[in-house]
Design a protein around this motif. Sequence first.
Motif, PDB file in Angstrom:
ATOM      1  N   GLY A  22       1.580  -1.467   7.212  1.00  0.00           N
ATOM      2  CA  GLY A  22       0.205  -1.952   7.303  1.00  0.00           C
ATOM      3  C   GLY A  22      -0.743  -0.895   7.821  1.00  0.00           C
ATOM      4  O   GLY A  22      -1.851  -0.724   7.295  1.00  0.00           O
ATOM      5  N   LEU A  23      -0.322  -0.163   8.859  1.00  0.00           N
ATOM      6  CA  LEU A  23      -1.170   0.879   9.426  1.00  0.00           C
ATOM      7  C   LEU A  23      -1.407   2.001   8.422  1.00  0.00           C
ATOM      8  O   LEU A  23      -2.543   2.484   8.269  1.00  0.00           O
ATOM      9  CB  LEU A  23      -0.518   1.428  10.695  1.00  0.00           C
ATOM     10  CG  LEU A  23      -1.268   2.549  11.408  1.00  0.00           C
ATOM     11  CD1 LEU A  23      -2.645   2.073  11.858  1.00  0.00           C
ATOM     12  CD2 LEU A  23      -0.466   3.077  12.594  1.00  0.00           C
ATOM     13  N   ILE A  24      -0.359   2.426   7.721  1.00  0.00           N
ATOM     14  CA  ILE A  24      -0.488   3.521   6.757  1.00  0.00           C
ATOM     15  C   ILE A  24      -1.413   3.118   5.605  1.00  0.00           C
ATOM     16  O   ILE A  24      -2.288   3.886   5.182  1.00  0.00           O
ATOM     17  CB  ILE A  24       0.899   3.935   6.233  1.00  0.00           C
ATOM     18  CG1 ILE A  24       1.708   4.595   7.353  1.00  0.00           C
ATOM     19  CG2 ILE A  24       0.760   4.883   5.051  1.00  0.00           C
ATOM     20  CD1 ILE A  24       3.154   4.851   6.995  1.00  0.00           C
ATOM     21  N   VAL A  25      -1.229   1.902   5.093  1.00  0.00           N
ATOM     22  CA  VAL A  25      -2.072   1.437   3.991  1.00  0.00           C
ATOM     23  C   VAL A  25      -3.524   1.354   4.437  1.00  0.00           C
ATOM     24  O   VAL A  25      -4.442   1.780   3.715  1.00  0.00           O
ATOM     25  CB  VAL A  25      -1.584   0.066   3.477  1.00  0.00           C
ATOM     26  CG1 VAL A  25      -2.601  -0.537   2.516  1.00  0.00           C
ATOM     27  CG2 VAL A  25      -0.234   0.212   2.801  1.00  0.00           C
ATOM     28  N   LEU A  26      -3.761   0.809   5.625  1.00  0.00           N
ATOM     29  CA  LEU A  26      -5.131   0.677   6.118  1.00  0.00           C
ATOM     30  C   LEU A  26      -5.789   2.040   6.309  1.00  0.00           C
ATOM     31  O   LEU A  26      -6.945   2.242   5.908  1.00  0.00           O
ATOM     32  CB  LEU A  26      -5.136  -0.094   7.439  1.00  0.00           C
ATOM     33  CG  LEU A  26      -6.517  -0.356   8.048  1.00  0.00           C
ATOM     34  CD1 LEU A  26      -7.366  -1.213   7.120  1.00  0.00           C
ATOM     35  CD2 LEU A  26      -6.377  -1.017   9.414  1.00  0.00           C
ATOM     36  N   LEU A  27      -5.071   2.980   6.906  1.00  0.00           N
ATOM     37  CA  LEU A  27      -5.627   4.319   7.099  1.00  0.00           C
ATOM     38  C   LEU A  27      -5.889   5.004   5.762  1.00  0.00           C
ATOM     39  O   LEU A  27      -6.874   5.749   5.623  1.00  0.00           O
ATOM     40  CB  LEU A  27      -4.674   5.164   7.947  1.00  0.00           C
ATOM     41  CG  LEU A  27      -4.526   4.743   9.415  1.00  0.00           C
ATOM     42  CD1 LEU A  27      -3.510   5.632  10.123  1.00  0.00           C
ATOM     43  CD2 LEU A  27      -5.880   4.822  10.139  1.00  0.00           C
ATOM     44  N   THR A  28      -5.035   4.755   4.779  1.00  0.00           N
ATOM     45  CA  THR A  28      -5.241   5.334   3.449  1.00  0.00           C
ATOM     46  C   THR A  28      -6.521   4.800   2.822  1.00  0.00           C
ATOM     47  O   THR A  28      -7.313   5.556   2.249  1.00  0.00           O
ATOM     48  CB  THR A  28      -4.040   5.028   2.542  1.00  0.00           C
ATOM     49  OG1 THR A  28      -2.846   5.572   3.122  1.00  0.00           O
ATOM     50  CG2 THR A  28      -4.246   5.616   1.160  1.00  0.00           C
ATOM     51  N   VAL A  29      -6.737   3.489   2.925  1.00  0.00           N
ATOM     52  CA  VAL A  29      -7.949   2.884   2.364  1.00  0.00           C
ATOM     53  C   VAL A  29      -9.186   3.414   3.071  1.00  0.00           C
ATOM     54  O   VAL A  29     -10.199   3.730   2.434  1.00  0.00           O
ATOM     55  CB  VAL A  29      -7.874   1.347   2.460  1.00  0.00           C
ATOM     56  CG1 VAL A  29      -9.200   0.719   2.035  1.00  0.00           C
ATOM     57  CG2 VAL A  29      -6.743   0.818   1.595  1.00  0.00           C
ATOM     58  N   VAL A  30      -9.121   3.529   4.388  1.00  0.00           N
ATOM     59  CA  VAL A  30     -10.265   4.059   5.149  1.00  0.00           C
ATOM     60  C   VAL A  30     -10.550   5.505   4.739  1.00  0.00           C
ATOM     61  O   VAL A  30     -11.711   5.905   4.575  1.00  0.00           O
ATOM     62  CB  VAL A  30      -9.987   3.966   6.662  1.00  0.00           C
ATOM     63  CG1 VAL A  30     -11.057   4.707   7.458  1.00  0.00           C
ATOM     64  CG2 VAL A  30      -9.942   2.501   7.100  1.00  0.00           C
ATOM     65  N   ALA A  31      -9.499   6.305   4.561  1.00  0.00           N
ATOM     66  CA  ALA A  31      -9.688   7.705   4.152  1.00  0.00           C
ATOM     67  C   ALA A  31     -10.301   7.784   2.754  1.00  0.00           C
ATOM     68  O   ALA A  31     -11.204   8.593   2.509  1.00  0.00           O
ATOM     69  CB  ALA A  31      -8.344   8.435   4.184  1.00  0.00           C
ATOM     70  N   LEU A  32      -9.845   6.946   1.830  1.00  0.00           N
ATOM     71  CA  LEU A  32     -10.406   6.944   0.484  1.00  0.00           C
ATOM     72  C   LEU A  32     -11.874   6.539   0.505  1.00  0.00           C
ATOM     73  O   LEU A  32     -12.700   7.102  -0.220  1.00  0.00           O
ATOM     74  CB  LEU A  32      -9.611   5.986  -0.410  1.00  0.00           C
ATOM     75  CG  LEU A  32      -8.185   6.417  -0.767  1.00  0.00           C
ATOM     76  CD1 LEU A  32      -7.473   5.309  -1.535  1.00  0.00           C
ATOM     77  CD2 LEU A  32      -8.206   7.707  -1.588  1.00  0.00           C
TER      78      LEU A  32
END
Length: 283
Positions: A22-32
């Motif tokens: 969950g943390l990795i996916v959320l950080l990926t979306v925020v970075a995108l």
Amino acid sequence: MTGTATATLLRAFNTNKTSWAGLIVLLTVVALAALAPWIAPHDPIEQDIFARLEGPSALYPLGTDQFGRCILSRLLHGARYSLFIGIASTLAAMLVGSLIGMLAGWYGGRFDVVVMQAMDVLLAFPALILGLILVAMLGPTLPNIILAIAATSVPAFARIARAPTIAVKEREYVEACRALGYSDARILFLHILPNIFAEILVMSSLWLASAIRTEASLAFIGLGLRPPIPTWGGMIREGFENILDSYWLAMAPGVAILVVVFALNLLGDGLRDAVDPKLKGES
């Protein structure tokens, strides 16, 4: 204290490894979302009438909408607005609601009864209905949408902050602070808030997902940011008219909302495990 809290959080995340996902996916979306102006293949509002309603291709990886605009570009830029509205409204609700709950729990008595009854009245309204009423009254601008969504979350944060405040204010170190003549504000913000912040943080991660869903719902019924500003809910609304012929118009933002909400729930599970008294007892 910080090292202990970090170690507890890491132990909880390692126990519930889906929290890392969950943390990795959320950080990926925020970075995108943050990099959208540089990585988006096209201008999100640029129209190409000759490429309208095209399916996914090399030039348009997620296809185009009825105006020939790139869905991928609009999805990336829409994430900036949807995430900003969700985060800003959740932070506002957390600050206001937590303060109300702490004051109600600290002073108690009639003040506590009146304040929490007012919160119960707000809780009686479904979040979407209350947000719809406020946005319809104030107008669908960015500050008003944030205010409306925050108002729907304030009662929940007030209740979350009130209960632990009542428990913590009876502890010995708080009584010692009173005996030393510390002000109420000092006790609340320096001695009580740090001890209840974990519960508030867990609540904020879960309500962030709710805020994103509420913004998308408001946009879907026509009370979101005005076109051509891209938001995920607005994209679903625009794509709904062509759902049978061009499914990708609504599917892309719908999947984006699903992924972010799911990631936030996984992250919330990890944070909840970190502050779970049973887990602490096992460590």
